[in-house]
Design a protein around this motif. Structure first.
Motif: not given
Length: 66
Positions: A23-48
């Motif tokens: 929402c901060g940048v663009s709702p049309l921004r691709p979400v895949a890179p954000l998911i990858e960054e969130a996985a690292v940032r929040f130490n998410l597992g493969p199921l998450d």
């Protein structure tokens, strides 16, 4: 001393973080890179990560009316 945070709480935080970034940048921004960054940032597992991918995939379908 470190605090142990339940995995479900980390996933909720990741959802909030991704929502803010989209929402901060663009709702049309691709979400895949954000998911990858969130996985690292929040130490998410493969199921998450898989949950986040399904969640945003379904959300995109709902937005498009499919």
């Amino acid at each position: 001393m470190s605090t142990v945070i339940p995995q479900s709480e980390l996933t909720k935080r990741a959802l909030d973080w991704i929502g803010e970034k989209r929402c901060g940048v663009s709702p049309l921004r691709p979400v895949a890179p954000l998911i990858e960054e969130a996985a690292v940032r929040f130490n998410l597992g493969p199921l998450d990560v898989e949950f986040l991918e399904r969640f945003y995939s379904q959300q995109a379908k709902d937005e498009c009316g499919s």
